[in-house]
Each structure stands twice: as structure tokens, then as C-alpha cells.
Write an enzyme that holds these catalytic residues in place. Structure first.
Site, PDB file in Angstrom:
ATOM      1  N   ARG A 116       0.820  -1.218   0.000  1.00 29.19           N
ATOM      2  CA  ARG A 116       0.000   0.000   0.000  1.00 29.19           C
ATOM      3  C   ARG A 116       0.858   1.273   0.000  1.00 29.19           C
ATOM      4  O   ARG A 116       0.451   2.293   0.543  1.00 29.19           O
ATOM      5  CB  ARG A 116      -0.986   0.015   1.176  1.00 29.19           C
ATOM      6  CG  ARG A 116      -1.821  -1.257   1.302  1.00 29.19           C
ATOM      7  CD  ARG A 116      -2.728  -1.476   0.104  1.00 29.19           C
ATOM      8  NE  ARG A 116      -3.941  -0.683   0.167  1.00 29.19           N
ATOM      9  CZ  ARG A 116      -5.085  -1.085   0.699  1.00 29.19           C
ATOM     10  NH1 ARG A 116      -5.191  -2.283   1.188  1.00 29.19           N
ATOM     11  NH2 ARG A 116      -6.124  -0.311   0.707  1.00 29.19           N
ATOM     12  N   ARG A 149      -3.153   6.567   0.012  1.00 30.12           N
ATOM     13  CA  ARG A 149      -3.614   7.705   0.802  1.00 30.12           C
ATOM     14  C   ARG A 149      -2.599   8.408   1.670  1.00 30.12           C
ATOM     15  O   ARG A 149      -2.845   9.529   2.096  1.00 30.12           O
ATOM     16  CB  ARG A 149      -4.798   7.279   1.661  1.00 30.12           C
ATOM     17  CG  ARG A 149      -6.046   7.148   0.844  1.00 30.12           C
ATOM     18  CD  ARG A 149      -7.152   6.564   1.663  1.00 30.12           C
ATOM     19  NE  ARG A 149      -6.751   5.255   2.140  1.00 30.12           N
ATOM     20  CZ  ARG A 149      -7.499   4.488   2.925  1.00 30.12           C
ATOM     21  NH1 ARG A 149      -8.671   4.931   3.324  1.00 30.12           N
ATOM     22  NH2 ARG A 149      -7.081   3.307   3.300  1.00 30.12           N
ATOM     23  N   ARG A 160      -6.183  12.095  -7.311  1.00 28.06           N
ATOM     24  CA  ARG A 160      -7.409  11.307  -7.185  1.00 28.06           C
ATOM     25  C   ARG A 160      -8.661  12.165  -6.982  1.00 28.06           C
ATOM     26  O   ARG A 160      -9.778  11.645  -7.012  1.00 28.06           O
ATOM     27  CB  ARG A 160      -7.284  10.336  -6.008  1.00 28.06           C
ATOM     28  CG  ARG A 160      -6.670   8.966  -6.304  1.00 28.06           C
ATOM     29  CD  ARG A 160      -7.629   8.062  -7.066  1.00 28.06           C
ATOM     30  NE  ARG A 160      -8.991   8.113  -6.529  1.00 28.06           N
ATOM     31  CZ  ARG A 160      -9.414   7.479  -5.449  1.00 28.06           C
ATOM     32  NH1 ARG A 160      -8.611   6.691  -4.795  1.00 28.06           N
ATOM     33  NH2 ARG A 160     -10.654   7.613  -5.031  1.00 28.06           N
ATOM     34  N   ASP A 194      -6.733  -2.650  -7.353  1.00 28.79           N
ATOM     35  CA  ASP A 194      -7.316  -3.223  -6.138  1.00 28.79           C
ATOM     36  C   ASP A 194      -7.650  -4.681  -6.412  1.00 28.79           C
ATOM     37  O   ASP A 194      -7.851  -5.076  -7.564  1.00 28.79           O
ATOM     38  CB  ASP A 194      -8.571  -2.466  -5.704  1.00 28.79           C
ATOM     39  CG  ASP A 194      -8.969  -2.856  -4.286  1.00 28.79           C
ATOM     40  OD1 ASP A 194      -8.396  -2.305  -3.333  1.00 28.79           O
ATOM     41  OD2 ASP A 194      -9.824  -3.752  -4.125  1.00 28.79           O
ATOM     42  N   TYR A 230     -15.060 -11.335   0.416  1.00 33.75           N
ATOM     43  CA  TYR A 230     -15.814 -10.133  -0.005  1.00 33.75           C
ATOM     44  C   TYR A 230     -17.081 -10.512  -0.764  1.00 33.75           C
ATOM     45  O   TYR A 230     -18.146  -9.911  -0.570  1.00 33.75           O
ATOM     46  CB  TYR A 230     -14.939  -9.213  -0.863  1.00 33.75           C
ATOM     47  CG  TYR A 230     -13.941  -8.429  -0.028  1.00 33.75           C
ATOM     48  CD1 TYR A 230     -14.364  -7.382   0.791  1.00 33.75           C
ATOM     49  CD2 TYR A 230     -12.587  -8.739  -0.037  1.00 33.75           C
ATOM     50  CE1 TYR A 230     -13.459  -6.675   1.579  1.00 33.75           C
ATOM     51  CE2 TYR A 230     -11.679  -8.045   0.745  1.00 33.75           C
ATOM     52  CZ  TYR A 230     -12.124  -7.009   1.550  1.00 33.75           C
ATOM     53  OH  TYR A 230     -11.236  -6.315   2.338  1.00 33.75           O
TER      54      TYR A 230
HETATM   55  C1  LIG Z   1      -7.862  -6.540   1.354  1.00 31.20           C
HETATM   56  C2  LIG Z   1      -7.388  -5.695   0.190  1.00 31.20           C
HETATM   57  C3  LIG Z   1      -8.167  -4.737  -0.530  1.00 31.20           C
HETATM   58  N1  LIG Z   1      -7.336  -4.219  -1.496  1.00 31.20           N
HETATM   59  C4  LIG Z   1      -6.078  -4.759  -1.394  1.00 31.20           C
HETATM   60  C5  LIG Z   1      -6.107  -5.717  -0.374  1.00 31.20           C
HETATM   61  C6  LIG Z   1      -4.940  -6.586   0.005  1.00 31.20           C
HETATM   62  C7  LIG Z   1      -3.931  -5.812   0.783  1.00 31.20           C
HETATM   63  C8  LIG Z   1      -4.271  -5.584   2.234  1.00 31.20           C
HETATM   64  O1  LIG Z   1      -4.482  -6.570   2.933  1.00 31.20           O
HETATM   65  O2  LIG Z   1      -4.277  -4.426   2.632  1.00 31.20           O
HETATM   66  C9  LIG Z   1      -4.904  -4.531  -2.246  1.00 31.20           C
HETATM   67  C10 LIG Z   1      -4.609  -3.153  -2.698  1.00 31.20           C
HETATM   68  N2  LIG Z   1      -5.437  -2.063  -2.751  1.00 31.20           N
HETATM   69  C11 LIG Z   1      -4.773  -0.991  -3.264  1.00 31.20           C
HETATM   70  C12 LIG Z   1      -3.473  -1.433  -3.625  1.00 31.20           C
HETATM   71  C13 LIG Z   1      -2.545  -0.506  -4.374  1.00 31.20           C
HETATM   72  C14 LIG Z   1      -1.167  -0.763  -4.505  1.00 31.20           C
HETATM   73  C15 LIG Z   1      -0.372  -0.521  -3.224  1.00 31.20           C
HETATM   74  O3  LIG Z   1       0.108   0.604  -3.036  1.00 31.20           O
HETATM   75  O4  LIG Z   1      -0.167  -1.476  -2.450  1.00 31.20           O
HETATM   76  C16 LIG Z   1      -3.356  -2.778  -3.247  1.00 31.20           C
HETATM   77  C17 LIG Z   1      -2.171  -3.722  -3.352  1.00 31.20           C
HETATM   78  C18 LIG Z   1      -5.303   0.356  -3.488  1.00 31.20           C
HETATM   79  C19 LIG Z   1      -6.402   0.839  -2.638  1.00 31.20           C
HETATM   80  N3  LIG Z   1      -7.550   0.165  -2.282  1.00 31.20           N
HETATM   81  C20 LIG Z   1      -8.354   0.974  -1.542  1.00 31.20           C
HETATM   82  C21 LIG Z   1      -7.727   2.227  -1.392  1.00 31.20           C
HETATM   83  C22 LIG Z   1      -8.300   3.404  -0.630  1.00 31.20           C
HETATM   84  C23 LIG Z   1      -9.395   4.051  -1.428  1.00 31.20           C
HETATM   85  C24 LIG Z   1      -9.088   5.468  -1.832  1.00 31.20           C
HETATM   86  O5  LIG Z   1      -7.930   5.930  -1.803  1.00 31.20           O
HETATM   87  O6  LIG Z   1     -10.061   6.112  -2.237  1.00 31.20           O
HETATM   88  C25 LIG Z   1      -6.517   2.163  -2.092  1.00 31.20           C
HETATM   89  C26 LIG Z   1      -5.498   3.243  -2.281  1.00 31.20           C
HETATM   90  C27 LIG Z   1      -9.691   0.582  -1.020  1.00 31.20           C
HETATM   91  C28 LIG Z   1      -9.709  -0.718  -0.334  1.00 31.20           C
HETATM   92  N4  LIG Z   1      -9.711  -1.935  -0.963  1.00 31.20           N
HETATM   93  C29 LIG Z   1      -9.686  -2.941  -0.007  1.00 31.20           C
HETATM   94  C30 LIG Z   1      -9.674  -2.314   1.269  1.00 31.20           C
HETATM   95  C31 LIG Z   1      -9.663  -3.058   2.584  1.00 31.20           C
HETATM   96  C32 LIG Z   1      -9.671  -0.935   1.051  1.00 31.20           C
HETATM   97  C33 LIG Z   1      -9.559   0.184   2.083  1.00 31.20           C
HETATM   98  C34 LIG Z   1     -10.862   0.713   2.533  1.00 31.20           C
HETATM   99  C35 LIG Z   1     -10.656   2.083   3.170  1.00 31.20           C
HETATM  100  O7  LIG Z   1     -10.255   2.114   4.344  1.00 31.20           O
HETATM  101  O8  LIG Z   1     -10.875   3.068   2.460  1.00 31.20           O
HETATM  102  C36 LIG Z   1      -9.601  -4.397  -0.327  1.00 31.20           C
END
Ligand SMILES: Cc1c2[nH]c(c1CCC(=O)O)Cc1[nH]c(c(CCC(=O)O)c1C)Cc1[nH]c(c(CCC(=O)O)c1C)Cc1[nH]c(c(C)c1CCC(=O)O)C2
Length: 357
Positions: free
Chosen positions: A40, A44, A53, A89, A164
């Protein structure tokens, strides 16, 4: 299965990255310094991310190759990490095959019609590379722009995706998921098998376009007992690793709270296993078994402590990693949204400095 045919751009970019510290560590070869990247890292915690974004939904941003490339490059420029992770994602391939889902800010993926019956399962069709043409395009831009910095492609593992889909959104206890797993093993196995095919197809798209390594995120699989993992999850994850094996790129396997599962996760077939902060990396390596590199595992919350404390905790990780023949420094889970970006930049410099050979 046909022979893998990466395109020529991808081959050229792959050649430039092949000798990088990150790929060398994945292959358990000698390295000039311990490579560092952060799960990640693109997202953010960075003001430049929030800026680009603005007004664009998370899933929409994943479908715009120019934006994906920019966001993927941001942490490489800022922190000097040893690898880039493709900005996307885990639910993107599900969206691409027509699952009605969205990523809600502060919540995560939400699925309109959860998958709980045979009829629901039939709605999950195979992924065609043309469903995700934007991924091929973005990876192509990235492999050109990254030069010698390797690009990590990724996907969600069958169990975490199933969670999910079955729950309909994020879940603490995964109760409906487990109810299906225990209550209807036949449907469960069919669901995981189908997700394995979708995941493998999504990873292949990224590798063929030029990704130098792939990570399979099984973030929530730590909720399972080892015997349930072995019986109900391992075969599907192993199918994914096997499907991408012919490409020869390093395959990384990661989950949270997986201390008791590390041996089985090693058996699933990855080349590198990621551990969270609850098990020291030397103990993780012992549990994973010989012949695999280890990735991890600083607690992401440590980054909220003063710099000296961060360095002391990072030094502990490096000390535990001293005898390993393949270590990739990372956090034990993703960067927390309120992390000070400077703490990450400083940590990369610290690890590089401490491990320079
Ligand atoms: C479980 C999981 C998800 N997504 C992901 C996982 C596995 C990694 C982990 O265990 O953390 C994987 C993921 N999601 C995202 C990445 C981007 C690449 C990176 O920098 O790692 C990666 C590798 C972008 C994202 N995916 C998400 C964001 C945030 C949304 C935003 O910025 O608007 C980003 C940058 C949304 C997301 N998507 C998911 C979650 C739990 C969330 C966060 C919800 C929140 O708290 O907002 C599902």
C-alpha cells in the site's frame, strides 16, 4: 496451456530490472543492499496521490492507464523504494467480469448481490484479457518509465476474494464465508476454483505486459485454522501459483495473522512468503521451510513513533533477517493512511544504509 509469450517491450524492461536488488533477493541471490518496498505504498499517505485522485472514484482511477502509471510511480520517486507495486485493487478483476461492486471510501469493497448459491456462482464468468485492456496499457507505460525498477503485479487470493463476495463487504468474523465453507463444501470448492482461474488470468495479463514479479494477497486467511486452510483453501491458491509458474517470475504469497499457516502457505508454491509482525522473520523462515525468501515485517503502527524508535524496531527486523538467504524488507501489512510519508522515506534510507555491502 500455451507457452507464455511476453511482448518485446516487456522483455526489454524485464532485462533492465533482472539484476535489481529486489529480484535478486526474491531468487535468494547476493544483494548490494536489502531491498525495501511497502504494501500500500501507493495511496492515501501521499499528498500527491490525494491530489490526482480528487473527484475520481477508486475503481474509475484503476481503469485509467495514465493515472494508474502516475500513482504507481509516486512512491518510487518519493521514497526510492526498490520495487513499484501496480496501482489497482483486488476487486478489479471481479468488476471486470461484471460483478456489481464498488469501493466505498473508508469502508472498502461492497458487493451488491453477494454470492451464496449455485446460481450466484454461475454469474462469475472467466476473465478475458480484453476485459482488462487498461491493465495491459498501464503496465506497458510503467515498464518503460520504471527503467531498472521492477514492477510487482498483484491479485487477491481465492479465499480473500471469496470473503468479499460471500459477505457482500468487509467482515470481521467472516461468518457467512465460513458457513458456506463448512456447510456446502462442494459449492465452496467450486467457488474457490473459479476464483483461482480468474486470479491466474489476471496475474498472467500483468506478467505478459511486463510485471517482473507477482504478489498474491490472502489478507484475511489468518482467520482459518491450519486444517481448514489445508483442505479448503490451499488447493485453490496452489492452482494460481502453478498457473503462473511457467513465466519464471518470482511469486510472493502474503496474509495477515498467518503465523500458524506459514508452513502450508509455503507448500502452496510461492517463491517468497510474506509474514506480518507477529512472527520474527527468522522464525517465519523456519516455519515456511527451505528454498524460499521471506518478506516483512515491521509493524506499520511503528511508523507513528519517533524516528529513533522506528530505527530500533527496523534494526530488530534486520537482525532477525541476518542469517536468511533471501530477505525483502517490508511492513507486516499495508501502510496506514495517516502515516507521515517522511517516516517511510527515512526508513528506506535507513535499511539501505544499514545493509549496504
Ligand atoms: C484486502 C485488500 C483490498 N485491497 C487490497 C487488499 C490486500 C492488501 C491488504 O491486505 O491491505 C490490495 C490493494 N489495494 C490498493 C493497492 C494498491 C497498490 C499498493 O500501493 O499497495 C493494493 C495492493 C489500493 C487501494 N484500495 C483501496 C484504497 C483506498 C481508497 C481510496 O484511496 O479512495 C486504495 C489506495 C480501497 C480498499 N480496498 C480494499 C480495502 C480493505 C480498502 C480500504 C478501505 C478504506 O479504508 O478506504 C480491499
Amino acid at each position: 496451456m500455451g507457452q507464455p509469450t511476453p511482448n518485446q517491450n516487456a522483455v526489454a524492461a524485464g532485462d533492465a530490472a533482472a539484476d535489481s536488488a529486489f529480484l535478486r533477493a526474491c531468487r535468494r541471490e547476493a544483494v548490494p543492499h536489502t531491498p525495501v518496498w511497502f504494501m500500500r505504498q501507493a495511496g492515501r499517505s501521499l499528498p500527491e496521490y490525494r491530489k490526482v485522485r480528487q473527484g475520481i472514484g477508486m475503481l474509475d482511477s484503476c481503469m485509467r492507464p495514465d493515472l494508474v502509471a502516475e500513482i504507481t510511480l509516486q512512491p518510487v520517486r518519493r521514497h526510492k523504494v526498490d520495487a513499484a507495486i501496480y496501482f489497482s485493487d483486488i476487486v478489479v478483476p471481479l468488476k471486470a467480469i461484471g460483478v456489481d461492486l464498488d469501493i466505498k471510501p473508508g469502508v472498502g469493497p461492497v458487493v451488491e448481490q453477494p454470492v451464496r448459491s449455485r446460481a450466484d456462482l454461475e454469474r462469475l464468468r472467466p476473465l478475458d484479457p480484453e476485459d482488462v485492456g487498461y491493465v495491459t496499457e498501464a503496465v506497458g507505460i510503467l515498464t518503460r518509465e520504471l527503467g531498472g525498477t521492477p514492477l510487482i503485479g498483484f491479485a487477491g487470493a481465492p479465499f480473500t476474494l471469496a470473503s468479499y463476495l460471500v459477505e457482500g463487504g468487509p467482515s470481521k468474523n467472516h461468518e457467512r464465508t465460513k458457513a458456506l465453507m463448512y456447510g456446502d463444501p462442494e459449492l465452496w470448492n467450486a467457488l474457490l476454483d473459479r476464483l483461482a482461474d480468474i486470479t491466474a488470468a489476471f496475474l498472467k495479463v500483468q506478467i505478459e505486459a511486463g510485471a517482473s514479479a507477482v504478489q498474491l494477497f490472502d489478507s484475511w486467511v489468518g482467520a482459518l485454522a491450519p486444517e481448514d486452510y489445508r483442505r479448503s483453501v490451499l488447493p485453490a491458491s496452489a492452482k494460481v501459483f502453478e498457473a503462473v509458474a511457467p513465466y519464471g517470475v518470482p511469486r510472493i504469497h502474503f496474509g495477515v495473522g498467518t503465523g500458524e499457516l506459514l508452513g502450508l502457505m509455503g507448500q502452496a508454491g510461492a517463491d517468497v512468503v510474506g509474514a506480518d509482525w507477529r512472527v520474527p522473520v527468522d522464525e517465519a523462515a523456519r516455519r515456511v521451510g527451505p528454498g524460499k525468501a521471506i518478506q516483512g515485517n515491521l509493524d506499520p503502527a511503528v511508523l507513528f513513533a519517533p524516528r529513533e524508535a522506528v530505527e530500533r524496531q527496523a534494526a530488530r527486523v534486520l537482525e532477525a533477517a541476518r542469517g536468511l538467504d533471501g530477505h525483502i524488507f517490508n511492513l507486516g501489512h499495508g501502510v496506514l493512511p495517516d502515516t507521515d510519508p517522511q517516516a517511510l522515506t527515512d526508513l528506506v534510507a535507513y535499511v539501505h544504509e544499514q545493509t549496504a555491502r
